[in-house]
Design a protein around this motif. Structure first.
Motif, PDB file in Angstrom:
ATOM      1  N   ILE A  12       0.838  -1.189   0.000  1.00 53.46           N
ATOM      2  CA  ILE A  12       0.000   0.000   0.000  1.00 53.46           C
ATOM      3  C   ILE A  12       0.880   1.248   0.000  1.00 53.46           C
ATOM      4  CG2 ILE A  12      -1.675   1.327   1.360  1.00 53.46           C
ATOM      5  CD1 ILE A  12      -2.722  -1.300   2.475  1.00 53.46           C
ATOM      6  N   PHE A  13       0.464   2.273  -0.735  1.00 56.29           N
ATOM      7  CA  PHE A  13       1.124   3.576  -0.665  1.00 56.29           C
ATOM      8  C   PHE A  13       0.077   4.666  -0.848  1.00 56.29           C
ATOM      9  CE2 PHE A  13       1.237   2.319  -5.109  1.00 56.29           C
ATOM     10  CZ  PHE A  13       0.973   3.482  -5.816  1.00 56.29           C
ATOM     11  N   ARG A  14       0.496   5.883  -0.592  1.00 53.96           N
ATOM     12  CA  ARG A  14      -0.422   7.015  -0.665  1.00 53.96           C
ATOM     13  C   ARG A  14      -0.033   7.944  -1.801  1.00 53.96           C
ATOM     14  NH1 ARG A  14      -4.924   7.696   2.418  1.00 53.96           N
ATOM     15  NH2 ARG A  14      -4.344   9.712   3.301  1.00 53.96           N
ATOM     16  N   THR A  15      -1.040   8.580  -2.394  1.00 48.36           N
ATOM     17  CA  THR A  15      -0.808   9.558  -3.459  1.00 48.36           C
ATOM     18  C   THR A  15      -1.748  10.737  -3.267  1.00 48.36           C
ATOM     19  OG1 THR A  15      -0.850   9.920  -5.870  1.00 48.36           O
ATOM     20  CG2 THR A  15      -2.447   8.353  -4.980  1.00 48.36           C
ATOM     21  N   ASP A  16      -1.286  11.905  -3.697  1.00 49.42           N
ATOM     22  CA  ASP A  16      -2.154  13.080  -3.613  1.00 49.42           C
ATOM     23  C   ASP A  16      -3.007  13.257  -4.856  1.00 49.42           C
ATOM     24  OD1 ASP A  16      -0.306  13.935  -5.471  1.00 49.42           O
ATOM     25  OD2 ASP A  16       0.569  15.486  -4.203  1.00 49.42           O
ATOM     26  N   GLY A  17      -2.841  12.371  -5.839  1.00 51.36           N
ATOM     27  CA  GLY A  17      -3.634  12.460  -7.053  1.00 51.36           C
ATOM     28  C   GLY A  17      -3.085  13.417  -8.082  1.00 51.36           C
ATOM     29  N   ILE A  21       0.115   7.353 -11.024  1.00 53.47           N
ATOM     30  CA  ILE A  21       0.200   6.274 -10.044  1.00 53.47           C
ATOM     31  C   ILE A  21       1.552   5.583 -10.119  1.00 53.47           C
ATOM     32  CG2 ILE A  21      -0.718   3.993  -9.454  1.00 53.47           C
ATOM     33  CD1 ILE A  21      -3.493   5.034 -10.114  1.00 53.47           C
ATOM     34  N   LEU A  22       2.073   5.359 -11.335  1.00 52.93           N
ATOM     35  CA  LEU A  22       3.381   4.710 -11.475  1.00 52.93           C
ATOM     36  C   LEU A  22       4.464   5.531 -10.790  1.00 52.93           C
ATOM     37  CD1 LEU A  22       5.304   2.562 -12.707  1.00 52.93           C
ATOM     38  CD2 LEU A  22       5.477   4.050 -14.706  1.00 52.93           C
ATOM     39  N   GLU A  23       4.451   6.835 -10.990  1.00 56.15           N
ATOM     40  CA  GLU A  23       5.479   7.696 -10.403  1.00 56.15           C
ATOM     41  C   GLU A  23       5.495   7.577  -8.886  1.00 56.15           C
ATOM     42  OE1 GLU A  23       6.702  12.457 -10.184  1.00 56.15           O
ATOM     43  OE2 GLU A  23       5.265  11.748 -11.681  1.00 56.15           O
ATOM     44  N   ASP A  24       4.327   7.612  -8.267  1.00 57.71           N
ATOM     45  CA  ASP A  24       4.270   7.504  -6.811  1.00 57.71           C
ATOM     46  C   ASP A  24       4.638   6.104  -6.347  1.00 57.71           C
ATOM     47  OD1 ASP A  24       3.646  10.117  -6.105  1.00 57.71           O
ATOM     48  OD2 ASP A  24       1.519   9.839  -6.470  1.00 57.71           O
ATOM     49  N   ALA A  25       4.277   5.084  -7.120  1.00 54.49           N
ATOM     50  CA  ALA A  25       4.651   3.715  -6.752  1.00 54.49           C
ATOM     51  C   ALA A  25       6.163   3.563  -6.713  1.00 54.49           C
ATOM     52  CB  ALA A  25       4.040   2.717  -7.738  1.00 54.49           C
ATOM     53  N   LEU A  26       6.858   4.107  -7.718  1.00 50.95           N
ATOM     54  CA  LEU A  26       8.312   4.006  -7.766  1.00 50.95           C
ATOM     55  C   LEU A  26       8.956   4.797  -6.627  1.00 50.95           C
ATOM     56  CD1 LEU A  26       8.902   4.344 -11.622  1.00 50.95           C
ATOM     57  CD2 LEU A  26       8.847   2.250 -10.257  1.00 50.95           C
ATOM     58  N   ILE A  27       8.407   5.960  -6.313  1.00 55.72           N
ATOM     59  CA  ILE A  27       8.934   6.766  -5.215  1.00 55.72           C
ATOM     60  C   ILE A  27       8.841   5.991  -3.901  1.00 55.72           C
ATOM     61  CG2 ILE A  27       8.460   8.806  -3.790  1.00 55.72           C
ATOM     62  CD1 ILE A  27       7.725  10.274  -6.376  1.00 55.72           C
ATOM     63  N   HIS A  28       7.798   5.201  -3.744  1.00 49.19           N
ATOM     64  CA  HIS A  28       7.599   4.437  -2.510  1.00 49.19           C
ATOM     65  C   HIS A  28       8.274   3.071  -2.567  1.00 49.19           C
ATOM     66  CE1 HIS A  28       4.436   7.485  -1.846  1.00 49.19           C
ATOM     67  NE2 HIS A  28       4.587   7.194  -0.563  1.00 49.19           N
TER      68      HIS A  28
END
Length: 336
Positions: A12-17, A21-28
């Motif tokens: 699970i990860f969080r995003t501000d929208g 989604i891929l970018e935030d997944a990689l960051i996490h």
């Protein structure tokens, strides 16, 4: 903020929208598959099980209307509009990552000391290279045989690949890189390659041992661990000849800024003013850890250094399956 859950892995990860989604997944630190990151290749397709996603503009060409109707989305281009549950097969080994040949341009080249240069290679905007922390690439120039270099940058999607290149006596390619290569020069790279990569799912404390420019893949591993907020304890040992060969101050900076990171430099040929550790780097590790049973060890450097370390670490309790190296594969006896 929205919650994104991969129902295949439970991660699970969080995003501000505001980011794909891929970018935030990689960051996490999630190893979601991807290719072009421009919506063309379709490698980042995933099934949306629950929730709503959208695109900024038209639906990209990399996904068909039928796939959209079936609940699929391109993660490199879609944005969360609510909490989302999705299904995507994350990459968990080098076998899952495609080896590619890509053009690249020298964005910058800088001497770090008398015999090491730092190079940043820029991949074309429409391309990207997915790799795991610790892997290497082959650098290709038409006038020389391809040469392998470890990737010093942490896995990211910014299109930049960092290398640390040491001037090797008699090495034609490294001599060219060190003395003639210019910014904006065009080269090719092939990769990623190698089964030396950071095992993120383990809970064991980690000993990272580097010799010379073997620091490059260690840097990739540590910066990836920091960016993904991995809280495992990391012990970094960097062995070089003299103090000038410690060509970056980053390890001390990491140690000062992170309670879980510790750094020990070791000089094999120190000058009389050196007050720190001296001798072979693996012997400093042996002196600090009476029992290596519960540790993972990542060793990067000359084959002789890696072989000596592996043998002596096993004798001090290391389980051989917890030893990872970028030098070469060899047999040694020890615990299974």
């Amino acid at each position: 903020m929205f919650t994104i859950e991969n129902q295949i892995t439970g991660k699970i990860f969080r995003t501000d929208g505001d980011s794909a989604i891929l970018e935030d997944a990689l960051i996490h630190g999630l190893n979601f598959p991807y290719g072009c990151q421009k919506g063309f290749c379709g490698k980042c397709k995933a099934t949306i099980i629950e929730g709503e996603v959208g695109y900024k503009g038209d639906v990209p060409n990399g996904i068909t209307p039928e796939e959209v109707a079936d609940g699929m989305a391109l993660l490199c281009q879609c944005y969360a509009k609510s909490d989302v549950a999705l299904a995507v097969n994350e990459l968990d080994s080098v076998a899952d990552i495609e080896v590619r040949t890509l053009p690249c341009k020298v964005q910058s080249i800088e001497r770090l000391n008398h015999d090491v240069v730092q190079i940043f290679l820029k991949i074309p905007h429409a391309e990207s290279l997915q790799y795991l922390a610790g892997q290497y690439i082959d650098l290709i120039h038409p006038d020389f045989e391809p040469r392998a270099f470890s990737i010093a940058s942490a896995p990211s999607n910014d299109g930049l690949i960092e290398l640390h290149v040491r001037l090797v006596e008699g090495g034609k390619f490294t001599h060219f890189i060190f003395n003639q290569l210019q910014e904006k020069s065009l080269l090719q790279l092939e990769g990623p390659k190698g089964d030396f990569f950071f095992r993120e799912d383990s809970k064991k404390p980690v000993i990272l041992m580097a010799g010379g420019t073997g620091f490059a893949p260690i840097k990739s591993i540590v910066e990836h661990a920091i960016s993904t907020q991995l809280n495992r304890t990391l012990y970094i040992y960097w062995g070089v000849r003299d103090e000038v060969d410690l060509y970056m101050d980053l390890p001390m900076q990491w140690a000062n800024e992170n309670d879980n990171i510790h750094f020990v430099p070791v000089l094999s040929q120190p000058n009389k003013d050196w007050q720190g550790r001296a001798g072979f780097v693996h012997k400093s590790i042996l002196a600090d850890f009476e029992d290596l049973t519960g540790y993972e060890v990542y060793a990067c450097g000359s084959p002789d250094m890696v072989k000596s370390a592996a043998k002596s670490f096993v004798e001090q309790g290391m389980i051989k399956d917890n030893f990872f190296s970028d030098a070469f594969v060899f047999a040694f006896t020890g615990k299974k």
